[in-house]
Motif scaffolding. Structure first.
Motif, PDB file in Angstrom:
ATOM      1  N   GLY A   1       0.806  -1.208   0.000  1.00 10.20           N
ATOM      2  CA  GLY A   1       0.000   0.000   0.000  1.00 10.20           C
ATOM      3  C   GLY A   1       0.841   1.260   0.000  1.00 10.20           C
ATOM      4  O   GLY A   1       0.498   2.250  -0.652  1.00 10.20           O
ATOM      5  N   PHE A   2       1.953   1.239   0.738  1.00 10.76           N
ATOM      6  CA  PHE A   2       2.858   2.395   0.764  1.00 10.76           C
ATOM      7  C   PHE A   2       3.441   2.652  -0.623  1.00 10.76           C
ATOM      8  O   PHE A   2       3.427   3.792  -1.119  1.00 10.76           O
ATOM      9  CB  PHE A   2       3.956   2.134   1.791  1.00 10.76           C
ATOM     10  N   LEU A   3       3.947   1.604  -1.289  1.00 11.75           N
ATOM     11  CA  LEU A   3       4.544   1.772  -2.619  1.00 11.75           C
ATOM     12  C   LEU A   3       3.496   2.220  -3.630  1.00 11.75           C
ATOM     13  O   LEU A   3       3.787   3.033  -4.524  1.00 11.75           O
ATOM     14  CB  LEU A   3       5.190   0.464  -3.064  1.00 11.75           C
ATOM     15  N   ASN A   4       2.291   1.708  -3.488  1.00  5.97           N
ATOM     16  CA  ASN A   4       1.231   2.119  -4.408  1.00  5.97           C
ATOM     17  C   ASN A   4       0.908   3.599  -4.239  1.00  5.97           C
ATOM     18  O   ASN A   4       0.658   4.310  -5.221  1.00  5.97           O
ATOM     19  CB  ASN A   4      -0.011   1.270  -4.170  1.00  5.97           C
ATOM     20  N   ASP A   5       0.933   4.075  -2.991  1.00  5.61           N
ATOM     21  CA  ASP A   5       0.699   5.500  -2.748  1.00  5.61           C
ATOM     22  C   ASP A   5       1.768   6.362  -3.397  1.00  5.61           C
ATOM     23  O   ASP A   5       1.474   7.441  -3.929  1.00  5.61           O
ATOM     24  CB  ASP A   5       0.655   5.775  -1.250  1.00  5.61           C
ATOM     25  N   VAL A   6       3.015   5.899  -3.345  1.00  5.54           N
ATOM     26  CA  VAL A   6       4.103   6.672  -3.956  1.00  5.54           C
ATOM     27  C   VAL A   6       3.861   6.810  -5.459  1.00  5.54           C
ATOM     28  O   VAL A   6       3.996   7.905  -6.033  1.00  5.54           O
ATOM     29  CB  VAL A   6       5.462   5.999  -3.691  1.00  5.54           C
ATOM     30  N   ILE A   7       3.480   5.702  -6.103  1.00  7.26           N
ATOM     31  CA  ILE A   7       3.256   5.743  -7.547  1.00  7.26           C
ATOM     32  C   ILE A   7       2.022   6.584  -7.872  1.00  7.26           C
ATOM     33  O   ILE A   7       2.033   7.421  -8.785  1.00  7.26           O
ATOM     34  CB  ILE A   7       3.098   4.317  -8.102  1.00  7.26           C
ATOM     35  N   GLU A   8       0.938   6.382  -7.110  1.00  2.88           N
ATOM     36  CA  GLU A   8      -0.306   7.086  -7.408  1.00  2.88           C
ATOM     37  C   GLU A   8      -0.204   8.574  -7.120  1.00  2.88           C
ATOM     38  O   GLU A   8      -0.672   9.411  -7.906  1.00  2.88           O
ATOM     39  CB  GLU A   8      -1.445   6.475  -6.586  1.00  2.88           C
ATOM     40  N   GLN A   9       0.423   8.954  -5.992  1.00  2.90           N
ATOM     41  CA  GLN A   9       0.419  10.351  -5.562  1.00  2.90           C
ATOM     42  C   GLN A   9       1.533  11.174  -6.187  1.00  2.90           C
ATOM     43  O   GLN A   9       1.396  12.391  -6.312  1.00  2.90           O
ATOM     44  CB  GLN A   9       0.505  10.413  -4.041  1.00  2.90           C
ATOM     45  N   THR A  10       2.654  10.546  -6.528  1.00  7.39           N
ATOM     46  CA  THR A  10       3.768  11.303  -7.127  1.00  7.39           C
ATOM     47  C   THR A  10       3.939  11.013  -8.606  1.00  7.39           C
ATOM     48  O   THR A  10       4.566  11.802  -9.317  1.00  7.39           O
ATOM     49  CB  THR A  10       5.086  10.994  -6.400  1.00  7.39           C
ATOM     50  N   GLY A  11       3.431   9.869  -9.078  1.00  8.16           N
ATOM     51  CA  GLY A  11       3.609   9.493 -10.471  1.00  8.16           C
ATOM     52  C   GLY A  11       5.009   9.050 -10.806  1.00  8.16           C
ATOM     53  O   GLY A  11       5.344   8.896 -11.983  1.00  8.16           O
ATOM     54  N   ARG A  12       5.867   8.799  -9.783  1.00 10.67           N
ATOM     55  CA  ARG A  12       7.267   8.449 -10.002  1.00 10.67           C
ATOM     56  C   ARG A  12       7.527   7.002  -9.555  1.00 10.67           C
ATOM     57  O   ARG A  12       7.814   6.755  -8.384  1.00 10.67           O
ATOM     58  CB  ARG A  12       8.198   9.392  -9.233  1.00 10.67           C
ATOM     59  N   PRO A  13       7.434   6.036 -10.458  1.00 13.28           N
ATOM     60  CA  PRO A  13       7.737   4.645 -10.084  1.00 13.28           C
ATOM     61  C   PRO A  13       9.191   4.449  -9.681  1.00 13.28           C
ATOM     62  O   PRO A  13       9.500   3.533  -8.908  1.00 13.28           O
ATOM     63  CB  PRO A  13       7.390   3.861 -11.350  1.00 13.28           C
TER      64      PRO A  13
END
Length: 758
Positions: A575-587
């Protein structure tokens, strides 16, 4: 007028002697039968005041001036203790901070007590010269000018006086105020210590032995963790040191997102509390060098439905072929040696697409790199930190993000059109569904260095914030801030991490030392022992990104999603990693975080196995009772003591000013003049009866109405002698004052009586 005849003793010589035949004798200017009704000479009473050195004296002046400066100095020192800690609480020997507070309060009480004694002497002189006192109390007031133990006795004397004017006098209220403040400041230590709370203050730097290396060459001491997949376990988010101050994965106009080289080191402390307490670390550390680059892939794709196991529903996968060469050209980057093996023409892949339930969900599909090469003989998986992240030593993966749920999955092959967006290829599924795909290269290695790490503020450790059964969606802003992947990125202090400087190769002692010679020994004839610890840890970290040792393995990076034959990592981490991708757009930031989390879990799981210890210089905070910031803990004790001390300085200044202005005959701290001024006609009878009698019976006799007139100090005409002189009854302020109307009526009555007599 006073009579000037000779005394009954006759000879003028005897008249000047203070003692004769066991009785006091007085100057001829004071007839025994004379009742003084006024001061002999008013001009003498209005002469200029004594010099400060005479009236207050050297000791008194030092007590007033020096003591006042001392009170100010103590208050400034206390203010430094309360407010001088700055943004980072610091101080050597800070665990003894209660001692300077106690010593300060003792100093304050000593100064206040000394000044109170001096002020008591001054007020006693003011009562004698500017006011009036009962004759029975004159000895007390007079002696207090020379020596006293504080204002308590003075207040008792004033209170026991029947003089109404004493209670109306300004000096009396100054005395009462002095007693209250002095009494309050006697408890200054208790008042100040009430402000203390348990704070963290930096202690001394100590040489500490920390776990550093694998202990021996025996095979059973090797760290065997290659078979465990730590990403399935609950993660930890410890603080760390970071060499690079700021980094950014924002993509270029050609769609290249690159974090740059990130160097991080973990503290060799097993417990969270020990790590949080570190403020400086100087010693050897294992540094994680990592870098992630993502770019728009040149791919041909198709999406197809796939039945879910155990469910009569469909999931889907994405199939296609990746062209490395065109991908690098589109991103305008130099592939370096990546295509030297001739594998850049086309690479088939087959990845699972997550099925979203709550918003955007992501997955990582490992397709190439170490997955293929690792099983080949003589393959060295180590990545050179000076090379590009796109290399055959990379873990190469496609990151897929989608907002399409199970109901929107097509039931046949689907070929959507491709639209580039930053580092992503975006594919639309009408009416509102999208799948975004990017290609990411992840590289890392571990190296030992001698480092210096310093905390610029309070460090922060985090725990997994997810409890899926209770709160399926939580705020991960704090974790993003710790890892430096949120927008805008904050500095080390705000992130709660340490600023790291790499000082050079690890400090393993002189080359000739026994310890260094052992560390240079080859392990099984392959690698020296000093490198073996790093290699074993690195191998264990590589395994985390080679799940199943097969290509096209998908790892779900989402909190609320499902997939076909996909591996689910810890739900909180996902969930944490998904938030990073969803909220920042930076995989790239998400994968950089994934590497750090995996390394932290491995390192602290086996830190206690590194039983070869090495010295490090460590500075830690310790919990001590200390005054904290007033904004959080309040400063009622400090405010109370400061207020009392300020009031004390105020009345000391007022009393001193009154004393200097009004006093003509008193000398603070002098005894002979106090005794001499008691040898007067008004006290002759009292002195006679008190020669062999205690104070209590003398007070009873002297307290009789006929002997207890109001008196004050004055200078006699002719002799210039300073004596206690009775105040005429008409001036006796103890009698109630009559109004102008009453006096006028009495005057008229007196005239009528006089006329009748005539």
């Amino acid at each position: 007028m006073h009579q000037t005849a000779a005394t009954s003793h006759g000879s003028p010589d005897k008249a000047l002697r203070p003692w004769e035949d066991g009785r006091w004798s007085f100057p001829s200017v004071i007839p025994n039968t004379t009742i003084h009704t006024s001061f002999a000479t008013a001009p003498n009473n209005l002469r200029r005041p004594l010099r400060l050195r005479e009236s207050v004296g050297l000791i008194g002046t030092l007590s007033i001036v020096g003591g006042s400066l001392g009170v100010v100095a103590v208050l400034m020192f206390l203010a430094l203790l309360w407010f001088g800690h700055g943004p980072v609480i610091d101080g050597a020997q800070a665990n003894q901070v209660w001692r300077p507070i106690t010593l300060s309060s003792v100093t304050l009480r000593l100064i206040v007590s000394t000044q109170s004694a001096v002020c008591t002497s001054m007020i006693a002189a003011l009562f004698l010269e500017s006011r009036s006192v009962r004759r029975a109390l004159v000895p007390w007031f007079s002696v207090m000018r020379g020596i006293n133990d504080g204002p308590w006795k003075l207040l008792e004397l004033v209170a026991s006086s029947r003089s109404f004017t004493a209670f109306r006098s300004f000096e009396m209220w100054l005395t009462l105020l002095m007693i209250i403040v002095t009494l309050g400041l006697q408890f200054s230590s208790t008042i100040l210590l009430s402000d203390l709370s348990e704070l963290q203050i930096v202690g001394d730097t100590n040489t500490t032995q920390v776990n550093s290396l694998i202990p021996s060459l025996e095979p059973n001491t090797t760290i065997y963790i290659t078979s465990s997949f730590v990403l399935e376990m609950p993660p930890i988010y410890p603080t760390f040191g970071e060499a690079q101050n700021m980094f950014s994965a924002d993509p270029t106009s050609d769609g290249l997102s690159n974090t740059g080289l990130i160097q991080r080191a973990l503290l060799p402390a097993s417990s969270d509390s020990d790590r949080m307490a570190v403020r400086k670390y100087d010693g050897n550390a294992i540094i994680l060098n990592s870098q992630v680059a993502c770019m728009r892939p040149n791919i041909s794709v198709r999406f197809k439905p796939t039945p879910f196991p155990y469910y009569d529903r469909l999931g889907w996968v994405v199939e296609g072929e990746l062209n490395y060469d065109m991908t690098f050209q589109n991103a305008k980057i130099d592939p370096g040696s990546f295509c030297s093996t001739g594998k850049c023409d086309g690479l088939p892949f087959n990845c699972k697409v997550p099925v979203a339930h709550l918003g955007w969900q992501s997955t990582m599909c490992i397709i190439d790199g170490q997955v293929v090469e690792y099983r080949q003989d003589n393959f060295d998986p180590r990545w050179n930190s000076s090379s590009y992240p796109w290399s055959r030593n990379s873990s190469i993966a496609l990151i897929l993000a989608t907002n399409i749920n199970r109901k929107n999955i097509p039931d046949q092959y689907f070929y959507p059109e491709e639209a580039p967006y930053e580092e992503w290829n975006s594919y639309e599924f009408p009416p509102d569904g999208f799948i975004n795909i990017t290609l990411c290269f992840t590289v890392f290695n571990l190296e030992r260095y001698h480092v210096n790490m310093m905390a610029l503020g309070e460090l922060q450790d985090h725990t997994t914030p997810f409890t899926p059964l209770i709160t399926p969606k939580v705020d991960t802003t704090g974790l993003q801030n710790l890892m430096g992947v949120n927008k805008p990125q904050k500095n080390h202090k705000a992130r709660g991490i340490l600023d790291m400087q790499i000082l050079g190769p690890p400090d393993d002692g002189p080359p000739s030392s026994l310890a260094n010679m052992i560390l240079q020994t080859d392990v099984y004839g392959q690698k020296p022992l000093k490198s073996y610890t790093t290699l074993m840890f690195e191998e264990s970290l590589i395994i985390q990104f080679l799940v199943g040792f097969l290509a096209n393995i998908s790892i779900l990076l989402c909190l609320d999603c499902t997939g076909v034959s996909a591996i689910q990592i810890d739900i909180g981490l996902a969930g944490f990693l998904n938030d990073v991708i969803e909220q920042t757009g930076r995989p790239a930031n998400a994968l950089l975080t994934l590497i750090t989390v995996a390394w932290s879990k491995i390192y602290y799981a086996y830190l206690d196995s590194l039983t070869t210890l090495q010295d490090a210089q460590i500075t830690m905070v310790i919990k001590v009772p200390a005054p904290g910031p007033c904004s959080t803990n309040g400063c009622r004790g400090f405010i109370a003591v400061t207020t009392l001390a300020s009031v004390h300085l105020m009345y000391v200044a007022i009393i001193t000013a009154l004393y200097i202005r009004r006093i003509r005959f008193s000398r603070h701290g002098n005894i002979w003049h106090t005794i001499s001024q008691l040898a007067t006609h008004e006290l002759e009878e009292t002195l006679d009866i008190s020669n062999d009698m205690g104070d209590e019976p003398v007070a009873k006799v002297s307290g009789k109405e006929t002997m207890n007139n109001l008196v004050k100090l004055g200078r006699l005409e002719g002799s210039g002698r300073i004596e206690v002189i009775r105040i005429p009854e008409s001036n006796n302020s103890s009698e109630p004052k009559r109004s102008l109307f009453q006096r006028l009526r009495e005057s008229i009555s007196a005239r009528k009586g006089s006329n009748r007599q005539e």
